[in-house]
Design a protein around this motif. Structure first.
Motif, short mmCIF file in Angstrom:
data_model
loop_
_atom_site.label_atom_id
_atom_site.label_comp_id
_atom_site.label_asym_id
_atom_site.label_seq_id
_atom_site.Cartn_x
_atom_site.Cartn_y
_atom_site.Cartn_z
N ALA A 46 -13.07 47.06 -5.09
CA ALA A 46 -11.79 47.37 -5.88
C ALA A 46 -11.86 48.25 -6.95
O ALA A 46 -10.77 49.13 -6.84
N ASP A 47 -13.62 48.49 -7.62
CA ASP A 47 -12.46 49.41 -8.56
C ASP A 47 -13.08 50.61 -8.06
O ASP A 47 -12.35 51.55 -8.39
N LYS A 48 -13.87 50.89 -6.73
CA LYS A 48 -13.64 52.15 -5.77
C LYS A 48 -12.63 53.02 -5.69
O LYS A 48 -11.80 53.91 -5.75
N THR A 49 -11.61 51.53 -5.32
CA THR A 49 -10.43 51.60 -4.30
C THR A 49 -9.53 52.26 -5.62
O THR A 49 -8.92 53.02 -5.41
N LEU A 50 -9.17 51.50 -6.77
CA LEU A 50 -8.18 51.85 -7.47
C LEU A 50 -8.98 53.81 -8.43
O LEU A 50 -7.58 54.00 -9.00
N ALA A 51 -10.34 53.88 -8.03
CA ALA A 51 -10.44 55.32 -8.13
C ALA A 51 -9.95 56.20 -8.35
O ALA A 51 -9.67 57.44 -8.72
N ASN A 52 -10.30 56.01 -6.61
CA ASN A 52 -9.39 56.66 -5.51
C ASN A 52 -7.88 56.53 -6.01
O ASN A 52 -7.31 57.77 -5.96
N ILE A 53 -7.61 56.07 -5.36
CA ILE A 53 -5.90 56.10 -6.08
C ILE A 53 -5.57 56.08 -7.37
O ILE A 53 -4.42 57.44 -7.48
N ASN A 54 -6.52 56.35 -8.57
CA ASN A 54 -6.33 57.50 -9.50
C ASN A 54 -5.73 58.15 -9.48
O ASN A 54 -5.54 59.77 -9.65
N ASN A 55 -6.82 59.00 -8.49
CA ASN A 55 -7.67 60.12 -8.11
C ASN A 55 -6.44 61.05 -7.57
O ASN A 55 -5.31 62.14 -7.48
N ILE A 56 -5.90 60.54 -6.50
CA ILE A 56 -4.74 60.78 -5.67
C ILE A 56 -3.67 60.55 -7.07
O ILE A 56 -2.48 61.62 -6.76
N SER A 57 -3.69 59.64 -7.64
CA SER A 57 -2.19 59.93 -8.28
C SER A 57 -2.54 61.55 -9.26
O SER A 57 -0.71 62.11 -9.81
N GLU A 58 -3.85 61.49 -9.94
CA GLU A 58 -3.73 62.38 -10.79
C GLU A 58 -3.42 64.14 -9.67
O GLU A 58 -2.30 64.80 -10.01
N GLN A 59 -4.11 63.85 -8.42
CA GLN A 59 -3.51 65.01 -7.47
C GLN A 59 -1.83 65.78 -6.81
O GLN A 59 -1.51 66.29 -7.33
N LEU A 60 -0.95 64.11 -7.13
CA LEU A 60 -0.21 63.97 -7.09
C LEU A 60 0.26 64.57 -8.30
O LEU A 60 1.85 65.14 -8.64
N ASN A 61 -0.16 64.26 -9.22
CA ASN A 61 0.90 64.44 -10.28
C ASN A 61 0.52 66.53 -11.20
O ASN A 61 1.57 66.78 -12.12
N GLU A 62 -0.41 67.01 -10.45
CA GLU A 62 -0.74 68.49 -10.94
C GLU A 62 -0.03 69.23 -9.40
O GLU A 62 -0.23 70.44 -9.48
N ALA A 63 0.66 68.80 -8.80
CA ALA A 63 1.51 69.52 -7.60
C ALA A 63 2.49 69.96 -7.97
O ALA A 63 3.18 69.77 -8.93
N ASP A 64 2.68 70.78 -7.19
CA ASP A 64 4.20 72.15 -7.73
C ASP A 64 5.20 71.00 -7.42
O ASP A 64 6.19 71.84 -6.50
N TYR A 65 5.73 70.40 -8.17
CA TYR A 65 6.96 70.30 -7.88
C TYR A 65 8.41 71.20 -8.20
O TYR A 65 9.26 71.45 -7.23
N LYS A 66 8.22 71.80 -9.35
CA LYS A 66 9.40 72.59 -9.22
C LYS A 66 9.19 74.00 -7.69
O LYS A 66 10.41 74.03 -7.47
N ARG A 67 8.44 73.93 -6.83
CA ARG A 67 8.86 74.65 -6.17
C ARG A 67 8.84 73.86 -5.22
O ARG A 67 10.23 74.54 -4.42
N ILE A 68 8.40 73.04 -5.28
CA ILE A 68 9.28 72.17 -3.93
C ILE A 68 10.63 71.90 -4.18
O ILE A 68 11.18 72.07 -3.42
N MET A 69 10.62 71.20 -5.21
CA MET A 69 12.05 71.11 -5.55
C MET A 69 13.41 72.20 -5.30
O MET A 69 14.60 72.45 -4.55
N LEU A 70 12.24 73.91 -5.51
CA LEU A 70 12.91 75.47 -5.31
C LEU A 70 13.51 75.36 -3.78
O LEU A 70 15.02 75.45 -3.32
N GLY A 71 12.58 74.49 -2.60
CA GLY A 71 12.64 74.89 -1.56
C GLY A 71 13.84 73.69 -0.61
O GLY A 71 14.70 74.18 -0.05
N ILE A 72 13.63 72.80 -1.78
CA ILE A 72 15.12 71.73 -1.40
C ILE A 72 16.39 72.84 -1.04
O ILE A 72 17.41 72.15 -0.93
N ASP A 73 16.05 73.05 -3.04
CA ASP A 73 17.73 73.71 -3.24
C ASP A 73 18.31 74.70 -2.26
O ASP A 73 19.42 75.17 -1.97
N THR A 74 17.17 75.48 -1.96
CA THR A 74 17.13 76.23 -1.24
C THR A 74 17.87 76.22 0.48
O THR A 74 19.14 76.22 1.05
#
Length: 299
Positions: A204-232
């Motif tokens: 369970a600790d390992k699973t939580l660690a993986n979830i935390n890593n995924i969350s960090e990766q999602l936090n590091e994604a370029d949200y502005k670029r995605i939102m710009l493509g959606i606007d276009t």
């Protein structure tokens, strides 16, 4: 000389008699040289009260019983004479209660002072009452105790019968079996907590660690670029919708120009009629021969 001797003997006898009387009264608690006031009390039952018993106010002795007279022909046969120190004033309404002065059964008079401004004078008869005391209270409690003891005996007999019954023995066996099961369950729980649960917690600790890593990766994604493509994309859709609504272009003409729409419908209707006639009369439109023919027919 003879008269002097007799006089001395008489004086000595009188002095001895006075000392005897004083000693008797002193032993009774009566001080002949202290002024006192006398009061009278009437009782139905003295319950052991005797001459020289004390008279008390809030536990302090202020006098004693001087004399007791009785006449059993009267409704209240006992007349008690008490003497009280001269400095004690008894307000009207005071009560003289007969009570147990000691645990050994000694009696006494307990004076309950009244609250009126008028006072009794020496020679008055005071109102009386009899306090139950400890012995009287025990006498009232004894019947209840006897009844209670009888109930306790019955309860003890019932408990003994219950303890000696087969149901209790069977229940004890069931309790032993339940206790044994509880011991086994406790051992199983100890095994689970010490052996099986730790690996699960580790996973369970390992699973939580993986979830935390995924969350960090999602936090590091370029949200502005995605939102710009959606606007276009939204802008392109809006442009296409605008062309549909405008009269420019083929689709716009079809949507807004009713004459063009009617012409297209007419043309489609003529084509449909031609195809139907072609299917019905093919020779009318196509001429051919497998063996040839005259020039006229060819023409």
């Amino acid at each position: 000389m003879k008269h002097n001797k007799e006089l001395k003997i008489g004086i000595a006898f009188v002095v001895a008699l006075a000392l005897f009387v004083y000693g008797i009264n002193f032993l009774k608690g009566i001080n002949l040289f202290s002024p006192t006031n006398t009061y009278y009390l009437v009782y139905d039952n003295l319950d052991g009260l005797v001459v020289s018993n004390g008279v008390y106010i809030k536990g302090y002795k202020v006098g004693q019983v001087k004399d007791i007279k009785y006449d059993f022909k009267k409704q209240h046969p006992f007349l008690v004479e008490i003497i009280i120190n001269d400095d004690i004033e008894l307000p009207a309404g005071s009560m003289a209660n007969l009570y147990d002065a000691s645990l050994l059964g000694g009696k006494g008079i307990n004076l309950i002072l009244g609250t009126e401004s008028r006072h009794y004078t020496s020679g008055d008869t005071l109102p009386t009452d009899i306090e139950k005391g400890l012995v009287g209270a025990l006498a009232e409690v004894v019947p209840s105790l006897q009844t209670t003891i009888g109930h306790v005996d019955s309860a003890i007999v019932s408990v003994n019968m219950l303890l000696n019954s087969d149901e209790i023995a069977h229940s004890l066996e069931n309790i032993e079996a339940v206790t044994s099961d509880l011991k086994s369950t406790s051992k199983r729980l100890d095994y689970m907590m010490n052996v099986e649960i730790p690996p699960v917690i580790s996973k369970a600790d390992k699973t939580l660690a993986n979830i935390n890593n995924i969350s960090e990766q999602l936090n590091e994604a370029d949200y502005k670029r995605i939102m710009l493509g959606i606007d276009t994309a939204i802008q392109n859709v809006q442009e296409i919708a605008g062309k549909f609504n405008s009269s420019e272009g083929t689709i716009g003409q079809l949507l807004t120009n009713h004459s063009l729409y009617d012409s297209i419908n007419t043309t489609i209707g003529s084509v449909n009629a031609l195809v139907v006639d072609l299917k019905a009369n093919p020779k009318k439109y196509v001429h051919f021969s497998l063996f040839g023919g005259s020039e006229k027919k060819k023409k």
